[in-house]
Design a protein around this motif. Sequence first.
Motif, PDB file in Angstrom:
ATOM      1  N   VAL A  66      -8.316 -14.941   4.869  1.00  0.00           N
ATOM      2  CA  VAL A  66      -9.398 -14.100   4.200  1.00  0.00           C
ATOM      3  C   VAL A  66     -10.190 -13.034   5.064  1.00  0.00           C
ATOM      4  O   VAL A  66     -10.379 -12.116   4.588  1.00  0.00           O
ATOM      5  N   HIS A  67     -10.106 -13.117   6.379  1.00  0.00           N
ATOM      6  CA  HIS A  67     -10.659 -12.143   7.042  1.00  0.00           C
ATOM      7  C   HIS A  67      -9.722 -10.934   7.091  1.00  0.00           C
ATOM      8  O   HIS A  67     -10.227  -9.770   6.886  1.00  0.00           O
ATOM      9  N   ALA A  68      -8.255 -11.357   6.897  1.00  0.00           N
ATOM     10  CA  ALA A  68      -7.488 -10.004   6.869  1.00  0.00           C
ATOM     11  C   ALA A  68      -7.704  -9.371   5.625  1.00  0.00           C
ATOM     12  O   ALA A  68      -7.710  -8.050   5.414  1.00  0.00           O
ATOM     13  N   ALA A  69      -7.975 -10.270   4.444  1.00  0.00           N
ATOM     14  CA  ALA A  69      -8.283  -9.756   3.106  1.00  0.00           C
ATOM     15  C   ALA A  69      -9.420  -8.446   2.967  1.00  0.00           C
ATOM     16  O   ALA A  69      -9.388  -7.772   2.489  1.00  0.00           O
ATOM     17  N   ALA A  70     -10.269  -8.830   4.062  1.00  0.00           N
ATOM     18  CA  ALA A  70     -11.538  -8.253   4.054  1.00  0.00           C
ATOM     19  C   ALA A  70     -10.948  -6.660   4.737  1.00  0.00           C
ATOM     20  O   ALA A  70     -11.802  -5.683   4.428  1.00  0.00           O
ATOM     21  N   ALA A  71     -10.134  -6.642   5.529  1.00  0.00           N
ATOM     22  CA  ALA A  71      -9.624  -5.251   6.528  1.00  0.00           C
ATOM     23  C   ALA A  71      -8.585  -4.569   5.904  1.00  0.00           C
ATOM     24  O   ALA A  71      -8.281  -3.444   6.472  1.00  0.00           O
ATOM     25  N   VAL A  72      -7.992  -4.843   4.725  1.00  0.00           N
ATOM     26  CA  VAL A  72      -7.059  -3.959   4.093  1.00  0.00           C
ATOM     27  C   VAL A  72      -7.591  -3.092   3.083  1.00  0.00           C
ATOM     28  O   VAL A  72      -8.471  -3.617   2.312  1.00  0.00           O
ATOM     29  N   PRO A  73      -6.847  -1.905   2.868  1.00  0.00           N
ATOM     30  CA  PRO A  73      -7.794  -1.054   1.781  1.00  0.00           C
ATOM     31  C   PRO A  73      -7.312  -1.372   0.407  1.00  0.00           C
ATOM     32  O   PRO A  73      -8.014  -0.773  -0.745  1.00  0.00           O
ATOM     33  N   ASN A  74      -6.310  -2.316   0.165  1.00  0.00           N
ATOM     34  CA  ASN A  74      -5.555  -2.379  -1.416  1.00  0.00           C
ATOM     35  C   ASN A  74      -5.999  -3.769  -1.665  1.00  0.00           C
ATOM     36  O   ASN A  74      -5.121  -4.378  -2.507  1.00  0.00           O
ATOM     37  N   THR A  75      -6.868  -4.486  -1.455  1.00  0.00           N
ATOM     38  CA  THR A  75      -7.252  -5.924  -1.593  1.00  0.00           C
ATOM     39  C   THR A  75      -7.877  -6.090  -3.369  1.00  0.00           C
ATOM     40  O   THR A  75      -8.978  -5.497  -3.240  1.00  0.00           O
ATOM     41  N   MET A  76      -7.247  -6.623  -4.077  1.00  0.00           N
ATOM     42  CA  MET A  76      -7.710  -7.135  -5.317  1.00  0.00           C
ATOM     43  C   MET A  76      -8.679  -8.609  -4.801  1.00  0.00           C
ATOM     44  O   MET A  76      -8.521  -9.056  -3.844  1.00  0.00           O
ATOM     45  N   PRO A  77      -9.483  -9.014  -5.954  1.00  0.00           N
ATOM     46  CA  PRO A  77     -10.060 -10.255  -5.475  1.00  0.00           C
ATOM     47  C   PRO A  77      -9.239 -11.454  -5.110  1.00  0.00           C
ATOM     48  O   PRO A  77      -8.042 -11.425  -5.396  1.00  0.00           O
TER      49      PRO A  77
ATOM     50  N   HIS B  42       0.791  -1.174  -0.016  1.00  0.00           N
ATOM     51  CA  HIS B  42       0.078  -0.083  -0.159  1.00  0.00           C
ATOM     52  C   HIS B  42       0.872   1.283   0.050  1.00  0.00           C
ATOM     53  O   HIS B  42       0.579   2.463  -0.732  1.00  0.00           O
ATOM     54  N   ALA B  43       1.933   1.332   0.742  1.00  0.00           N
ATOM     55  CA  ALA B  43       2.774   2.225   0.722  1.00  0.00           C
ATOM     56  C   ALA B  43       3.576   2.542  -0.666  1.00  0.00           C
ATOM     57  O   ALA B  43       4.188   3.811  -0.963  1.00  0.00           O
ATOM     58  N   ARG B  44       3.512   1.516  -1.482  1.00  0.00           N
ATOM     59  CA  ARG B  44       3.974   1.862  -2.821  1.00  0.00           C
ATOM     60  C   ARG B  44       2.761   1.734  -4.102  1.00  0.00           C
ATOM     61  O   ARG B  44       3.114   1.717  -5.105  1.00  0.00           O
ATOM     62  N   ASP B  45       1.513   1.921  -3.543  1.00  0.00           N
ATOM     63  CA  ASP B  45       0.445   2.114  -4.386  1.00  0.00           C
ATOM     64  C   ASP B  45       0.000   0.955  -5.010  1.00  0.00           C
ATOM     65  O   ASP B  45      -0.192   0.984  -6.249  1.00  0.00           O
TER      66      ASP B  45
END
Length: 382
Positions: A299-310, A281-284
């Motif tokens: 997968v719970h963590a994947a729900a919680a970060v702003p830069n998750t693709m499918p 995320h720091a590198r966009d």
Amino acid sequence: MKITGYRCLTTQHDWGRPVGDVNGHVDSGITEVPILVLETDAGIEGVATGSTHDVDRLFPAIEGEDPRAVASLYDRMIARVFKSGHAGATFGGIGTIDAALWDIKAKLAGEPLWRLLGARDRYVDGYASGLDIALDDERLAALYGSMAERGYTSGKLKGGRDVADDVRRLRIVEEALHRNAEHPGLMLDANESWHRKQAVRHVSAIERELDLVWIEEPLRRWDAAGHAALSRAVRASVATGENLTGLEQYRPLMDAGAVDVVQIGAVWGVTHFLRVAVAAHARDLPVSLVGHTADAAVVHAAAAVPNTMPTEVQDLGSPIGVTIDQAFQDGGIVLGDEPGAGIRIDESEIAARMAGDGWRSAAGPHVRSHRTGLRLATERTA
């Protein structure tokens, strides 16, 4: 509250089809799934699937500790294997212990893990992925047709042997998913089977016929210069990282502009996922979770970060004796409300139904051919 012990179990997952990639496949479709149960003096147990490798060597780092100190215990485990190193299979043991610790922490809070980690929405977007190298065209169409019925709009094909085969099979995936999207997202996974110029030729040839969202693991996982060169040479994004074990292994690829989609393996644990996601995320850069079947915690963590693709959805079933509070629908994963990661196990059912070698088969995808990337002519599969 203290950690007092652990139990290691092994169950099996019946995929109902041959599964594998360019490196090999398991014809029976039956693979083993290690399970770890962490015990505490409060009677609350943490359950995680993934790997139990080196758990006996890692456990002293957390024994007697408060399981709620998850991030600190993660670093204690890394430090425990300082001399021999934490990379490779040992990292799987660390990741599974870490996921079990997060399960305990969320259970103590009385919340599903996705909520504890700060997610607003229980829904995680997904894409279909069948580990489908050994399927004929009819079974390939049926597999992705069943995923289309669950709302999936994108699919990833295992390939890399022959351009014509890959184009034909990608069109089958595209047609199956067309019911949900005018232009379904298509990805190709070569599983580190090419050298640099092979990758450029192969992807460029496919791109004359089809649009690829990404090309996955085209080269050896550490080849930062090669991945960067390929990314400049083709339209598709370069996706890699699922087999990198530790944040320090990602930095050279990120710094070289070698990865467009940062992939994180589901078996490496929640804390690892969160740390890599922050670095990306720091590198966009976006991140994508790879290999989600019974690895419910990550997968719970994947729900919680702003830069998750499918997230990669490989199968709609569960291993023997394992029940997971999640649903595959609307083109993704809908996480449940059970406290923790939502994994429940039936140890008696597991004990009664074990058989076969699973992933350990010598013909399976975890055994790399000594001629991979060194052939002059490609192999036809049909």
